[in-house]
Write a protein that holds these residues in place. Structure first.
Motif, PDB file in Angstrom:
ATOM      1  N   VAL A  94     -51.598   8.070  13.181  1.00 36.52           N
ATOM      2  CA  VAL A  94     -50.615   7.565  14.144  1.00 36.52           C
ATOM      3  C   VAL A  94     -50.145   6.172  13.749  1.00 36.52           C
ATOM      4  O   VAL A  94     -48.953   5.852  13.814  1.00 36.52           O
ATOM      5  CB  VAL A  94     -51.205   7.557  15.567  1.00 36.52           C
ATOM      6  N   HIS A  95     -51.080   5.344  13.314  1.00 35.91           N
ATOM      7  CA  HIS A  95     -50.754   3.978  12.886  1.00 35.91           C
ATOM      8  C   HIS A  95     -49.763   4.005  11.726  1.00 35.91           C
ATOM      9  O   HIS A  95     -48.766   3.271  11.723  1.00 35.91           O
ATOM     10  CB  HIS A  95     -52.029   3.249  12.482  1.00 35.91           C
ATOM     11  N   LEU A  96     -50.009   4.859  10.752  1.00 31.45           N
ATOM     12  CA  LEU A  96     -49.112   4.955   9.601  1.00 31.45           C
ATOM     13  C   LEU A  96     -47.737   5.478  10.018  1.00 31.45           C
ATOM     14  O   LEU A  96     -46.706   5.011   9.520  1.00 31.45           O
ATOM     15  CB  LEU A  96     -49.722   5.856   8.533  1.00 31.45           C
ATOM     16  N   ASP A  97     -47.720   6.428  10.922  1.00 33.62           N
ATOM     17  CA  ASP A  97     -46.440   6.936  11.409  1.00 33.62           C
ATOM     18  C   ASP A  97     -45.670   5.864  12.186  1.00 33.62           C
ATOM     19  O   ASP A  97     -44.441   5.811  12.133  1.00 33.62           O
ATOM     20  CB  ASP A  97     -46.648   8.167  12.288  1.00 33.62           C
ATOM     21  N   ASP A  98     -46.389   5.031  12.890  1.00 33.26           N
ATOM     22  CA  ASP A  98     -45.744   3.935  13.616  1.00 33.26           C
ATOM     23  C   ASP A  98     -45.070   2.961  12.644  1.00 33.26           C
ATOM     24  O   ASP A  98     -44.009   2.396  12.951  1.00 33.26           O
ATOM     25  CB  ASP A  98     -46.764   3.177  14.466  1.00 33.26           C
ATOM     26  N   ILE A  99     -45.690   2.760  11.472  1.00 34.95           N
ATOM     27  CA  ILE A  99     -45.137   1.829  10.486  1.00 34.95           C
ATOM     28  C   ILE A  99     -43.860   2.376   9.867  1.00 34.95           C
ATOM     29  O   ILE A  99     -42.853   1.677   9.749  1.00 34.95           O
ATOM     30  CB  ILE A  99     -46.174   1.525   9.390  1.00 34.95           C
ATOM     31  N   PHE A 100     -43.884   3.654   9.473  1.00 37.26           N
ATOM     32  CA  PHE A 100     -42.795   4.210   8.673  1.00 37.26           C
ATOM     33  C   PHE A 100     -41.911   5.217   9.412  1.00 37.26           C
ATOM     34  O   PHE A 100     -40.825   5.538   8.927  1.00 37.26           O
ATOM     35  CB  PHE A 100     -43.370   4.923   7.433  1.00 37.26           C
ATOM     36  N   GLY A 101     -42.387   5.750  10.528  1.00 37.01           N
ATOM     37  CA  GLY A 101     -41.710   6.885  11.127  1.00 37.01           C
ATOM     38  C   GLY A 101     -40.448   6.579  11.897  1.00 37.01           C
ATOM     39  O   GLY A 101     -39.601   7.456  12.078  1.00 37.01           O
ATOM     40  N   ALA A 102     -40.276   5.351  12.342  1.00 38.14           N
ATOM     41  CA  ALA A 102     -39.100   5.017  13.148  1.00 38.14           C
ATOM     42  C   ALA A 102     -37.827   5.095  12.304  1.00 38.14           C
ATOM     43  O   ALA A 102     -37.823   4.739  11.127  1.00 38.14           O
ATOM     44  CB  ALA A 102     -39.253   3.621  13.746  1.00 38.14           C
ATOM     45  N   GLU A 103     -36.760   5.563  12.914  1.00 33.76           N
ATOM     46  CA  GLU A 103     -35.483   5.650  12.209  1.00 33.76           C
ATOM     47  C   GLU A 103     -35.039   4.261  11.754  1.00 33.76           C
ATOM     48  O   GLU A 103     -35.040   3.308  12.527  1.00 33.76           O
ATOM     49  CB  GLU A 103     -34.425   6.272  13.120  1.00 33.76           C
ATOM     50  N   GLY A 104     -34.690   4.148  10.499  1.00 32.12           N
ATOM     51  CA  GLY A 104     -34.246   2.873   9.954  1.00 32.12           C
ATOM     52  C   GLY A 104     -35.364   1.942   9.550  1.00 32.12           C
ATOM     53  O   GLY A 104     -35.095   0.804   9.130  1.00 32.12           O
ATOM     54  N   ALA A 105     -36.610   2.390   9.645  1.00 31.41           N
ATOM     55  CA  ALA A 105     -37.724   1.516   9.284  1.00 31.41           C
ATOM     56  C   ALA A 105     -37.689   1.154   7.806  1.00 31.41           C
ATOM     57  O   ALA A 105     -38.003   0.021   7.426  1.00 31.41           O
ATOM     58  CB  ALA A 105     -39.049   2.194   9.626  1.00 31.41           C
ATOM     59  N   VAL A 106     -37.313   2.118   6.957  1.00 31.12           N
ATOM     60  CA  VAL A 106     -37.239   1.885   5.513  1.00 31.12           C
ATOM     61  C   VAL A 106     -35.812   1.519   5.153  1.00 31.12           C
ATOM     62  O   VAL A 106     -34.857   2.196   5.550  1.00 31.12           O
ATOM     63  CB  VAL A 106     -37.679   3.141   4.736  1.00 31.12           C
ATOM     64  N   ALA A 107     -35.662   0.447   4.400  1.00 30.19           N
ATOM     65  CA  ALA A 107     -34.333  -0.056   4.046  1.00 30.19           C
ATOM     66  C   ALA A 107     -33.875   0.523   2.714  1.00 30.19           C
ATOM     67  O   ALA A 107     -34.586   0.443   1.716  1.00 30.19           O
ATOM     68  CB  ALA A 107     -34.361  -1.580   3.968  1.00 30.19           C
ATOM     69  N   GLY A 108     -32.682   1.114   2.708  1.00 24.88           N
ATOM     70  CA  GLY A 108     -32.076   1.587   1.470  1.00 24.88           C
ATOM     71  C   GLY A 108     -32.316   3.055   1.183  1.00 24.88           C
ATOM     72  O   GLY A 108     -33.349   3.613   1.536  1.00 24.88           O
ATOM     73  N   ASP A 109     -31.345   3.681   0.515  1.00 25.26           N
ATOM     74  CA  ASP A 109     -31.485   5.067   0.090  1.00 25.26           C
ATOM     75  C   ASP A 109     -32.479   5.172  -1.059  1.00 25.26           C
ATOM     76  O   ASP A 109     -32.741   4.205  -1.777  1.00 25.26           O
ATOM     77  CB  ASP A 109     -30.138   5.624  -0.379  1.00 25.26           C
ATOM     78  N   ARG A 110     -32.990   6.385  -1.258  1.00 25.84           N
ATOM     79  CA  ARG A 110     -34.006   6.553  -2.306  1.00 25.84           C
ATOM     80  C   ARG A 110     -33.402   6.695  -3.694  1.00 25.84           C
ATOM     81  O   ARG A 110     -34.116   6.575  -4.696  1.00 25.84           O
ATOM     82  CB  ARG A 110     -34.905   7.734  -1.990  1.00 25.84           C
ATOM     83  N   TYR A 111     -32.125   6.985  -3.796  1.00 31.02           N
ATOM     84  CA  TYR A 111     -31.425   7.036  -5.080  1.00 31.02           C
ATOM     85  C   TYR A 111     -30.114   6.271  -4.966  1.00 31.02           C
ATOM     86  O   TYR A 111     -29.605   6.037  -3.864  1.00 31.02           O
ATOM     87  CB  TYR A 111     -31.093   8.483  -5.464  1.00 31.02           C
ATOM     88  N   ALA A 112     -29.543   5.935  -6.122  1.00 31.05           N
ATOM     89  CA  ALA A 112     -28.199   5.374  -6.150  1.00 31.05           C
ATOM     90  C   ALA A 112     -27.208   6.426  -5.661  1.00 31.05           C
ATOM     91  O   ALA A 112     -27.497   7.627  -5.667  1.00 31.05           O
ATOM     92  CB  ALA A 112     -27.852   4.922  -7.562  1.00 31.05           C
ATOM     93  N   ALA A 113     -26.024   5.997  -5.272  1.00 31.59           N
ATOM     94  CA  ALA A 113     -25.055   6.859  -4.593  1.00 31.59           C
ATOM     95  C   ALA A 113     -24.731   8.115  -5.398  1.00 31.59           C
ATOM     96  O   ALA A 113     -24.700   9.223  -4.846  1.00 31.59           O
ATOM     97  CB  ALA A 113     -23.782   6.070  -4.289  1.00 31.59           C
ATOM     98  N   GLN A 114     -24.483   7.976  -6.707  1.00 31.67           N
ATOM     99  CA  GLN A 114     -24.088   9.147  -7.496  1.00 31.67           C
ATOM    100  C   GLN A 114     -25.211  10.176  -7.556  1.00 31.67           C
ATOM    101  O   GLN A 114     -24.979  11.379  -7.473  1.00 31.67           O
ATOM    102  CB  GLN A 114     -23.689   8.698  -8.914  1.00 31.67           C
ATOM    103  N   THR A 115     -26.449   9.706  -7.667  1.00 30.08           N
ATOM    104  CA  THR A 115     -27.582  10.618  -7.755  1.00 30.08           C
ATOM    105  C   THR A 115     -27.859  11.275  -6.408  1.00 30.08           C
ATOM    106  O   THR A 115     -28.318  12.425  -6.347  1.00 30.08           O
ATOM    107  CB  THR A 115     -28.834   9.859  -8.238  1.00 30.08           C
ATOM    108  N   MET A 116     -27.585  10.565  -5.320  1.00 35.36           N
ATOM    109  CA  MET A 116     -27.774  11.149  -3.993  1.00 35.36           C
ATOM    110  C   MET A 116     -26.912  12.390  -3.794  1.00 35.36           C
ATOM    111  O   MET A 116     -27.275  13.305  -3.067  1.00 35.36           O
ATOM    112  CB  MET A 116     -27.471  10.119  -2.907  1.00 35.36           C
ATOM    113  N   THR A 117     -25.763  12.447  -4.470  1.00 34.42           N
ATOM    114  CA  THR A 117     -24.874  13.587  -4.298  1.00 34.42           C
ATOM    115  C   THR A 117     -25.462  14.868  -4.899  1.00 34.42           C
ATOM    116  O   THR A 117     -24.984  15.978  -4.604  1.00 34.42           O
ATOM    117  CB  THR A 117     -23.509  13.333  -4.972  1.00 34.42           C
ATOM    118  N   LEU A 118     -26.509  14.745  -5.715  1.00 30.95           N
ATOM    119  CA  LEU A 118     -27.122  15.914  -6.346  1.00 30.95           C
ATOM    120  C   LEU A 118     -28.199  16.554  -5.480  1.00 30.95           C
ATOM    121  O   LEU A 118     -28.755  17.587  -5.868  1.00 30.95           O
ATOM    122  CB  LEU A 118     -27.731  15.517  -7.693  1.00 30.95           C
ATOM    123  N   LEU A 119     -28.479  15.957  -4.330  1.00 30.78           N
ATOM    124  CA  LEU A 119     -29.537  16.468  -3.468  1.00 30.78           C
ATOM    125  C   LEU A 119     -28.974  17.527  -2.533  1.00 30.78           C
ATOM    126  O   LEU A 119     -28.159  17.245  -1.658  1.00 30.78           O
ATOM    127  CB  LEU A 119     -30.157  15.333  -2.656  1.00 30.78           C
TER     128      LEU A 119
END
Length: 331
Positions: free
Chosen positions: A304-329
């Motif tokens: 629960v503690h770990l989910d509280d850290i990372f689970g909230a919407e917007g908690a992590v800043a930035g996409d996981r890939y650059a824009a062009q690579t995101m289009t391949l997902l």
């Protein structure tokens, strides 16, 4: 070593596999091949059986490395490789190819480089939006009938695509990025779809491309050619914001007497018996630490503690890939 099953009818493999990409590509040039080979051999000694590569890593050089290093150990390991992501002279450009003729062509190259006459698990690396998934999976199913591939899988696919693919030929595994800070498979129903259909979920980058280890302090820690420099999560203010989250993970891990890496891997392992993380490393000391995470048990409060850290919407800043690579997902 604990084991988990690759699908309802697949083999049992080590609960933690080894992602081999970084031994040859993306994170830095000038890789120490001797240490990489020693790491592969040590993985076998520790009971790791699932080794993950792809034809585009290098390109081709990572498969060649595994072919040399694991020659003579074939019967005790499970080789997984991928096709479908195509590179060009532009190091940041990617193409996708899921045409049946390309599937048949690609498998021959992988078999030759890996020095084997069959692949345990063959993935479509990315879904080709121009080729119906039924055609690509149909070609992969032909490889199974021919004895060149034992099981098939798909990577970074949506729940709908997974269901369509599975209807053509049973999938043993779906591979997608999944970690404390990459939770898309929870939100887009991929994790639940795999559970419902009896498909193993193979989590790549379960340590957030090294960020969740707590050892990265600044973007300047990356080599000049490290591709993480181009990923939004590792840039400027995003890096600083995300570092605050990792410091909280480090504190929780310290209270538990383990490393941040082990805590992050234990969380992934706890998400279901069909989940198999494949952390990447090219050094024995990190491999041994990662494998030790299979002995870590998380309490309900810790999860629960770990989910509280990372689970909230917007908690992590930035996409996981650059824009062009995101289009391949496809997800």
């Amino acid at each position: 070593m604990m084991t988990r099953q690759l699908g309802h009818h697949g083999p049992h493999v080590s609960a933690i596999g080894l992602g081999c990409m970084g031994m040859s590509d993306f994170y830095t040039t000038g890789v120490d091949e001797r240490e990489a080979i020693a790491t592969l051999h040590r993985a076998v000694e520790l009971g790791v059986t699932l080794f993950d590569t792809a034809d585009m890593y290098g390109p081709h050089t990572n498969e060649e490395l595994l072919g040399r290093a694991l020659h003579g150990k074939r019967e005790s390991i499970y080789l997984a490789t991928k096709f479908g992501l195509v590179r060009s002279s532009d190091p940041h450009a990617r193409g996708v190819n899921g045409r049946p003729e390309y599937v048949r062509q690609s498998v021959e190259g992988s078999l030759k480089r890996l020095k084997t006459d069959y692949l345990d698990l063959y993935y479509q690396h990315r879904v080709d939006p121009l080729v119906p998934i039924e055609e690509t999976i149909g070609a992969m199913a032909e490889l199974v009938k021919a004895g060149k591939v034992r099981h098939i899988g798909i990577s970074e696919a949506s729940a709908e695509t997974i269901q369509r693919a599975h209807a053509i030929h049973p999938l043993a595994a779906v591979q997608s990025e999944y970690s404390l800070w990459s939770r898309d498979p929870e939100h887009n129903s991929v994790l639940d779809t795999c559970r419902r259909l009896g498909i193993a979920f193979v989590a790549y980058s379960p340590l957030g491309r090294g960020f969740l280890t707590g050892e990265l302090k600044s973007p300047d820690d990356f080599a000049a050619d490290d591709y993480r420099r181009f990923n939004p999560r590792f840039q400027a203010d995003n890096f600083t914001r995300n570092l605050i989250l990792v410091e909280r993970v480090k504190a929780l891990a310290a209270d538990k007497g383990i490393s941040a890496s082990q805590l992050a891997l234990a969380w992934v392992l706890a998400q279901g018996n069909h989940v198999i993380p494949i952390p990447g490393t090219k050094q024995r000391k990190y491999l041994e630490s990662n494998v030790a995470a299979t002995a870590v048990t998380l309490s309900a409060d810790e999860r629960v503690h770990l989910d509280d850290i990372f689970g909230a919407e917007g908690a992590v800043a930035g996409d996981r890939y650059a824009a062009q690579t995101m289009t391949l997902l496809n997800g």
